[in-house]
Design an enzyme around this catalytic site. Structure first.
Site, mmCIF file in Angstrom:
data_model
loop_
_atom_site.group_PDB
_atom_site.id
_atom_site.type_symbol
_atom_site.label_atom_id
_atom_site.label_comp_id
_atom_site.label_asym_id
_atom_site.label_seq_id
_atom_site.Cartn_x
_atom_site.Cartn_y
_atom_site.Cartn_z
ATOM 1 N N GLY A 144 0.833 -1.212 0.000
ATOM 2 C CA GLY A 144 0.000 0.000 0.000
ATOM 3 C C GLY A 144 0.857 1.248 0.000
ATOM 4 N N ARG B 276 1.275 -5.149 -5.441
ATOM 5 C CA ARG B 276 1.266 -6.379 -4.655
ATOM 6 C C ARG B 276 1.575 -7.487 -5.643
ATOM 7 N NH1 ARG B 276 -2.557 -3.334 -1.393
ATOM 8 N NH2 ARG B 276 -1.606 -3.266 0.656
ATOM 9 N N CYS B 277 2.387 -8.444 -5.256
ATOM 10 C CA CYS B 277 2.882 -9.425 -6.230
ATOM 11 C C CYS B 277 2.816 -10.832 -5.641
ATOM 12 C CB CYS B 277 4.327 -9.048 -6.594
ATOM 13 S SG CYS B 277 5.129 -10.248 -7.652
ATOM 14 N N ASP C 284 4.394 -4.007 6.566
ATOM 15 C CA ASP C 284 5.033 -5.201 7.138
ATOM 16 C C ASP C 284 5.141 -6.349 6.128
ATOM 17 O OD1 ASP C 284 2.312 -5.561 7.157
ATOM 18 O OD2 ASP C 284 2.187 -6.259 9.224
ATOM 19 N N GLY C 285 4.195 -6.433 5.192
ATOM 20 C CA GLY C 285 4.279 -7.466 4.154
ATOM 21 C C GLY C 285 5.517 -7.281 3.289
ATOM 22 N N THR D 96 3.431 3.331 5.637
ATOM 23 C CA THR D 96 2.013 2.961 5.683
ATOM 24 C C THR D 96 1.286 4.003 6.522
ATOM 25 O OG1 THR D 96 0.396 1.411 6.616
ATOM 26 C CG2 THR D 96 2.574 1.315 7.554
ATOM 27 N N ASP E 295 -1.302 3.495 8.344
ATOM 28 C CA ASP E 295 -2.015 2.911 9.496
ATOM 29 C C ASP E 295 -1.263 2.994 10.817
ATOM 30 O OD1 ASP E 295 -4.090 2.253 7.872
ATOM 31 O OD2 ASP E 295 -3.493 0.169 7.585
ATOM 32 N N ASP F 208 0.774 0.874 12.013
ATOM 33 C CA ASP F 208 0.602 -0.427 12.678
ATOM 34 C C ASP F 208 1.880 -1.261 12.652
ATOM 35 O OD1 ASP F 208 0.630 -0.807 9.969
ATOM 36 O OD2 ASP F 208 -1.074 -2.178 9.901
ATOM 37 N N ARG G 103 -18.208 18.553 9.616
ATOM 38 C CA ARG G 103 -18.846 19.232 10.745
ATOM 39 C C ARG G 103 -19.623 20.473 10.269
ATOM 40 N NH1 ARG G 103 -18.430 18.552 15.902
ATOM 41 N NH2 ARG G 103 -16.492 17.404 15.885
ATOM 42 N N MET H 292 -9.522 4.799 7.812
ATOM 43 C CA MET H 292 -8.762 3.565 7.612
ATOM 44 C C MET H 292 -8.185 3.053 8.931
ATOM 45 S SD MET H 292 -6.921 3.744 3.910
ATOM 46 C CE MET H 292 -7.894 3.347 2.456
ATOM 47 N N ARG I 157 -7.519 -1.227 9.589
ATOM 48 C CA ARG I 157 -8.191 -2.538 9.598
ATOM 49 C C ARG I 157 -8.105 -3.217 10.960
ATOM 50 N NH1 ARG I 157 -6.000 -3.729 4.159
ATOM 51 N NH2 ARG I 157 -4.142 -4.071 5.385
ATOM 52 N N SER J 128 -24.511 19.276 16.312
ATOM 53 C CA SER J 128 -24.116 18.196 15.392
ATOM 54 C C SER J 128 -23.306 17.192 16.190
ATOM 55 C CB SER J 128 -23.259 18.735 14.266
ATOM 56 O OG SER J 128 -22.043 19.225 14.789
ATOM 57 N N ARG K 54 -26.075 10.287 8.939
ATOM 58 C CA ARG K 54 -25.409 10.102 7.650
ATOM 59 C C ARG K 54 -24.104 9.327 7.866
ATOM 60 N NH1 ARG K 54 -29.576 11.829 6.342
ATOM 61 N NH2 ARG K 54 -30.125 13.430 4.836
ATOM 62 N N HIS L 273 -9.910 5.881 0.188
ATOM 63 C CA HIS L 273 -8.534 6.028 -0.299
ATOM 64 C C HIS L 273 -8.002 7.452 -0.330
ATOM 65 C CE1 HIS L 273 -9.015 1.833 -1.305
ATOM 66 N NE2 HIS L 273 -7.701 1.790 -1.410
ATOM 67 N N GLN M 122 -7.485 9.094 2.035
ATOM 68 C CA GLN M 122 -6.577 9.181 3.187
ATOM 69 C C GLN M 122 -5.142 8.812 2.827
ATOM 70 O OE1 GLN M 122 -8.789 7.377 6.865
ATOM 71 N NE2 GLN M 122 -9.856 6.733 5.036
HETATM 72 P P1 ADP Z 1 2.283 -4.050 2.768
HETATM 73 O O1 ADP Z 1 3.734 -4.008 2.473
HETATM 74 O O2 ADP Z 1 1.631 -2.728 2.565
HETATM 75 O O3 ADP Z 1 2.010 -4.685 4.112
HETATM 76 P P2 ADP Z 1 1.447 -6.549 1.471
HETATM 77 O O4 ADP Z 1 1.221 -7.274 2.747
HETATM 78 O O5 ADP Z 1 0.452 -6.726 0.382
HETATM 79 O O6 ADP Z 1 1.570 -4.958 1.654
HETATM 80 O O7 ADP Z 1 2.882 -6.987 0.907
HETATM 81 C C1 ADP Z 1 3.402 -6.440 -0.276
HETATM 82 C C2 ADP Z 1 4.075 -7.508 -1.078
HETATM 83 O O8 ADP Z 1 5.180 -8.067 -0.328
HETATM 84 C C3 ADP Z 1 3.216 -8.716 -1.404
HETATM 85 O O9 ADP Z 1 2.363 -8.503 -2.519
HETATM 86 C C4 ADP Z 1 4.268 -9.767 -1.709
HETATM 87 O O10 ADP Z 1 4.787 -9.600 -3.007
HETATM 88 C C5 ADP Z 1 5.358 -9.422 -0.698
HETATM 89 N N1 ADP Z 1 5.253 -10.282 0.500
HETATM 90 C C6 ADP Z 1 4.488 -10.061 1.590
HETATM 91 N N2 ADP Z 1 4.622 -11.074 2.481
HETATM 92 C C7 ADP Z 1 5.487 -11.955 1.935
HETATM 93 C C8 ADP Z 1 6.040 -13.214 2.339
HETATM 94 N N3 ADP Z 1 5.725 -13.767 3.508
HETATM 95 N N4 ADP Z 1 6.893 -13.834 1.497
HETATM 96 C C9 ADP Z 1 7.221 -13.277 0.312
HETATM 97 N N5 ADP Z 1 6.740 -12.114 -0.131
HETATM 98 C C10 ADP Z 1 5.893 -11.453 0.659
#
Ligand code: ADP
Length: 347
Positions: free
Chosen positions: A33, A94-95, A125-126, A148, A150, A152, A177, A192, A194, A238, A271, A277, A279
């Site tokens: 993200g 994302r891959c 963290d991903g 990020t 968030d 987090d 407001r 945002m 999660r 309000s 409301r 997005h 944000q």
């Molecule tokens: P973010 O970095 O915002 O947390 P994601 O969790 O979607 O976003 O992670 C981004 C990309 O990092 C994923 O699409 C993937 O290509 C790679 N990735 C995340 N976790 C792993 C993992 N455990 N092993 C290998 N690649 C990872």
């Protein structure tokens, strides 16, 4: 004089390692993200590399571009006029292929062909986890910058983009407001977050929300109704209730909350506004630009000191390094004092 040739920010240890560093080429990329400040962080990494005379390349579209060898050489001038821009000019993705052994082999082959010695990954963290997996398989040193909105990620008081997102949300609440008070309306504003309520809690206090619903704190529907009744009795024109998107402590999403309040407190005209997005966009705040600049310098510096698998963070206004394994496995805590302050403010 010799002193003029020594980088001004260089520590003694840094210079020692720099002189003996095997790292001649660093790749920088953004992944997962996007968040405001990513461009400023890329700029910082590129300029630091130029400063210490290490080659730098950018990788487009995160791990996807790594697998495809979508690289671009970057020098100090390649990053002119981007410090103020939201998003990331290197793009992000994302891959799923990178999650496979075959995908990572392709990525490694591309990095090897390009002569990349180390990487700086900017993402959540991903993205940090992905770099760690690649390191475990192919020994490519890396440092991470937590990008990020968030907030987090463990190991930093704030992530890159969090401050900008807070300001975006507060600006939106101010506008909501205006219309809410013109019509005596109650607005549920979903922000945002999660799994965490950092944006909701901070922007809720900053925006003067009547109630703030976050995943970490079980407010309960009864208390929400009581609070809204009290607001009405006190003649408030309000009401704004900020809800973190991940909040299920009431067992209801924002639309269900709207229905519930309309049914139980028909006096309210309710409301819903989901900020979504928007944000993630916008020009980074000065705080995020400075944070990005500091983090980029430290990320490169750490690599040249022979360090790896570390994430750059900030604590007590000092830039710190945390093992990536701790950063991705640790949990951030909501600031209890902010909850206390919010309880007092929303009386
Ligand atoms: P973010 O970095 O915002 O947390 P994601 O969790 O979607 O976003 O992670 C981004 C990309 O990092 C994923 O699409 C993937 O290509 C790679 N990735 C995340 N976790 C792993 C993992 N455990 N092993 C290998 N690649 C990872």
């Amino acid at each position: 004089m010799l002193i003029h040739f020594i980088p001004k920010f260089a520590s003694f240890a840094f210079l020692i390692f720099l002189m003996g560093s095997k790292i001649k080429k660093i790749a920088v990329f953004t992944s997962g993200g996007d968040s405001p400040g990513m461009n400023a962080a890329i700029r910082s990494v590129v300029r630091t590399c130029a400063y210490v005379k290490v080659d730098c390349i950018g990788i487009y579209r995160g791990y996807e571009g790594m697998i495809e060898g979508d690289f671009v050489p970057l020098n100090a001038r390649s990053v002119n006029n981007i410090i103020n821009k939201g998003g990331t000019f290197l793009k992000s993705a994302r891959c799923s292929e990178f999650r496979t052994i075959e995908g990572r082999k392709k990525a490694y082959d591309q990095l090897k062909r390009e002569g990349v010695d180390a990487m700086v990954v900017i993402g959540g963290d991903g993205s940090l986890a992905g770099a760690e997996v690649l390191y475990n398989e192919y020994n490519i040193p890396f440092t991470g910058i937590p990008g990020t909105i968030d907030n987090d990620i463990f190991g930093t008081r704030c992530t890159l983009g969090f401050d900008t997102a807070l300001n975006t949300v507060v600006e939106a609440i101010d506008k909501i407001r205006d219309t809410a008070s013109s019509h005596h309306r109650l607005f549920f504003v979903e922000v945002m977050g999660r799994d965490v309520g950092h944006i909701a809690l901070n922007a809720g206090i900053g925006g003067g929300a009547e109630e703030i619903l976050i995943p970490e704190e079980d407010l309960g529907l009864e208390r929400l109704l009581d609070s809204l009744k009290r607001s009405k009795a006190r003649g408030k024109s309000s009401s704004i209730v900020v809800v973190a998107e991940g909040d299920r402590t009431t067992g209801k999403n924002v639309y269900e909350l709207k229905e519930y309040v309309e049914k139980n407190l028909p006096v309210y005209d309710v409301r819903v506004c989901v900020l979504g997005h928007m944000q993630r966009g916008g020009s980074p705040t000065c705080f995020d630009r400075v944070l990005a600049s500091r983090m980029g310098v430290r990320a490169v510096e750490a690599l040249l000191e022979g360090k790896t698998n570390l994430m750059v963070g900030i604590r007590d206004n000092t830039i710190i390094l945390t093992p990536v394994s701790e950063a991705i496995n640790g949990k951030t805590k909501i600031d209890r004092d902010l909850i206390r302050v919010s309880d007092i403010m929303t009386l």
